[in-house]
Design a protein around this motif. Structure first.
Motif, PDB file in Angstrom:
ATOM      1  N   GLY A  71       0.872  -1.303  -0.204  1.00  0.00           N
ATOM      2  CA  GLY A  71      -0.057   0.010   0.095  1.00  0.00           C
ATOM      3  C   GLY A  71       0.801   1.100  -0.051  1.00  0.00           C
ATOM      4  N   SER A  72       0.068   2.337   0.092  1.00  0.00           N
ATOM      5  CA  SER A  72       0.805   3.744  -0.090  1.00  0.00           C
ATOM      6  C   SER A  72       1.191   4.347   1.488  1.00  0.00           C
ATOM      7  CB  SER A  72       0.070   4.652  -0.864  1.00  0.00           C
ATOM      8  OG  SER A  72      -1.402   4.937  -0.399  1.00  0.00           O
ATOM      9  N   ALA A 101      -1.044  -1.618  -4.497  1.00  0.00           N
ATOM     10  CA  ALA A 101      -2.152  -0.701  -4.253  1.00  0.00           C
ATOM     11  C   ALA A 101      -1.868   0.512  -4.524  1.00  0.00           C
ATOM     12  CB  ALA A 101      -2.818  -1.132  -2.922  1.00  0.00           C
ATOM     13  N   ASP A 102      -2.039   1.328  -5.929  1.00  0.00           N
ATOM     14  CA  ASP A 102      -1.619   2.672  -6.093  1.00  0.00           C
ATOM     15  C   ASP A 102      -0.326   2.952  -5.546  1.00  0.00           C
ATOM     16  OD1 ASP A 102      -2.086   5.601  -6.083  1.00  0.00           O
ATOM     17  OD2 ASP A 102      -4.184   4.951  -6.454  1.00  0.00           O
ATOM     18  N   GLY A 118      -5.940   0.209  -8.290  1.00  0.00           N
ATOM     19  CA  GLY A 118      -6.110   1.467  -7.742  1.00  0.00           C
ATOM     20  C   GLY A 118      -6.659   2.494  -8.514  1.00  0.00           C
ATOM     21  N   ASP A 119      -6.923   3.854  -7.976  1.00  0.00           N
ATOM     22  CA  ASP A 119      -7.470   4.872  -8.631  1.00  0.00           C
ATOM     23  C   ASP A 119      -6.306   5.760  -9.231  1.00  0.00           C
ATOM     24  OD1 ASP A 119      -6.752   6.243  -6.393  1.00  0.00           O
ATOM     25  OD2 ASP A 119      -8.688   6.314  -5.608  1.00  0.00           O
ATOM     26  N   LYS A 135      -7.446  -0.249 -13.123  1.00  0.00           N
ATOM     27  CA  LYS A 135      -7.668   1.101 -12.602  1.00  0.00           C
ATOM     28  C   LYS A 135      -9.126   1.484 -12.282  1.00  0.00           C
ATOM     29  CE  LYS A 135      -7.153   6.186 -13.483  1.00  0.00           C
ATOM     30  NZ  LYS A 135      -6.813   7.137 -14.661  1.00  0.00           N
ATOM     31  N   TYR A 136      -9.556   1.840 -11.164  1.00  0.00           N
ATOM     32  CA  TYR A 136     -10.565   2.422 -10.489  1.00  0.00           C
ATOM     33  C   TYR A 136     -10.794   3.690 -10.565  1.00  0.00           C
ATOM     34  CZ  TYR A 136     -11.220  -2.576  -9.039  1.00  0.00           C
ATOM     35  OH  TYR A 136     -10.897  -4.011  -9.056  1.00  0.00           O
ATOM     36  N   SER A 184     -11.719   7.473  -8.664  1.00  0.00           N
ATOM     37  CA  SER A 184     -11.444   7.766  -7.535  1.00  0.00           C
ATOM     38  C   SER A 184     -12.730   7.800  -6.547  1.00  0.00           C
ATOM     39  CB  SER A 184     -11.048   9.119  -7.554  1.00  0.00           C
ATOM     40  OG  SER A 184     -11.936   9.965  -8.274  1.00  0.00           O
ATOM     41  N   THR A 233     -11.475   0.969  -0.237  1.00  0.00           N
ATOM     42  CA  THR A 233     -10.166   1.448  -0.452  1.00  0.00           C
ATOM     43  C   THR A 233      -9.575   0.492  -1.503  1.00  0.00           C
ATOM     44  OG1 THR A 233      -9.205  -0.034   1.377  1.00  0.00           O
ATOM     45  CG2 THR A 233     -10.103   2.322   1.902  1.00  0.00           C
ATOM     46  N   ASP A 234      -8.245   1.217  -2.004  1.00  0.00           N
ATOM     47  CA  ASP A 234      -7.476   0.552  -2.906  1.00  0.00           C
ATOM     48  C   ASP A 234      -6.935  -0.660  -2.304  1.00  0.00           C
ATOM     49  OD1 ASP A 234      -7.472   2.315  -5.126  1.00  0.00           O
ATOM     50  OD2 ASP A 234      -6.234   3.588  -4.015  1.00  0.00           O
TER      51      ASP A 234
END
Length: 211
Positions: free
Chosen positions: A7-8, A30-31, A49-50, A71-72, A74, A79-80
């Protein structure tokens, strides 16, 4: 074998990643987790993720390597990180490790930790790992290897847990009922080569942590 989701959130030191000796078969970014994958010298199987927090140059680098991207928008209901977990489950993984799941955003951190409980009820075992903590669920029993300068805490996530026994710990417990919200089982230490937690009922989150 496990799926690794990056994750981020906070970075994970490469030395810790190596020492954990994780048995990883599939890597999901994830993003913004994509930049952490680059630092850990990992090539993801997929990016999800977005894309609102990913470095565009890093993204281009991996897309040029033909890494799959989902891609999703926003504006979405998950959540991603949770979207990445769902993807791992679709791929057949029942053991999932999250890194970059904790950080300065306490809301994201708590939400990610609570995913451990949500998905355990669906038969999925999730661990959250960062530079200072490993978090996982305990139901029935768990054995933990002693790591120098680490503390072990149990946080009930059911109305109560029955601690049948804590074996190999500085503060042992035997047949004690611990209610949700209690801090009785916070900041214990393993004094033998390993510690064993045995529960008679209920479930808790086990935190293996260092300062």
């Amino acid at each position: 074998m496990s799926a690794l989701i990056i994750g981020s959130g906070s970075n994970l030191d490469k030395d810790i990643f190596v020492l954990e000796n994780l048995n990883i078969e599939y890597v999901i970014c994830a993003d913004g987790g994509l930049e952490k994958a680059e630092k850990l010298e990992l090539i993801p199987n997929i990016i999800i993720g977005d894309l609102d927090s990913v470095n565009k140059l890093v993204l281009k680098k991996y897309l040029d390597m033909n890494i799959e991207l989902i891609k999703y928008p926003s504006e979405k209901n998950y959540t991603d990180m949770e979207l990445a977990i769902e993807h791992a489950i679709e791929k057949g993984f029942k053991n999932i490790i999250l890194i970059g799941a904790t950080g300065s955003r306490l809301d994201h951190t708590i939400a990610n930790v609570m995913l451990i409980e949500k998905y355990y009820k669906k038969g999925i075992h999730i661990q959250v790992i960062d530079n200072n903590n490993l978090v996982q669920i305990v139901v029935n029993s768990i054995e933990i290897i002693n790591k120098k300068d680490y503390f072990v805490s149990i946080v009930p996530i059911t109305d109560s847990i029955e601690v049948v026994s804590l074996i190999g710990f500085k503060y042992p417990l035997n047949k004690v009922n611990v209610k949700r919200g209690s801090t009785l089982c916070v900041s214990n230490q393993i004094i033998n080569e390993k510690g064993t937690i045995i529960l008679g009922k209920g479930a808790g989150l086990v935190f293996i942590s260092k300062d």
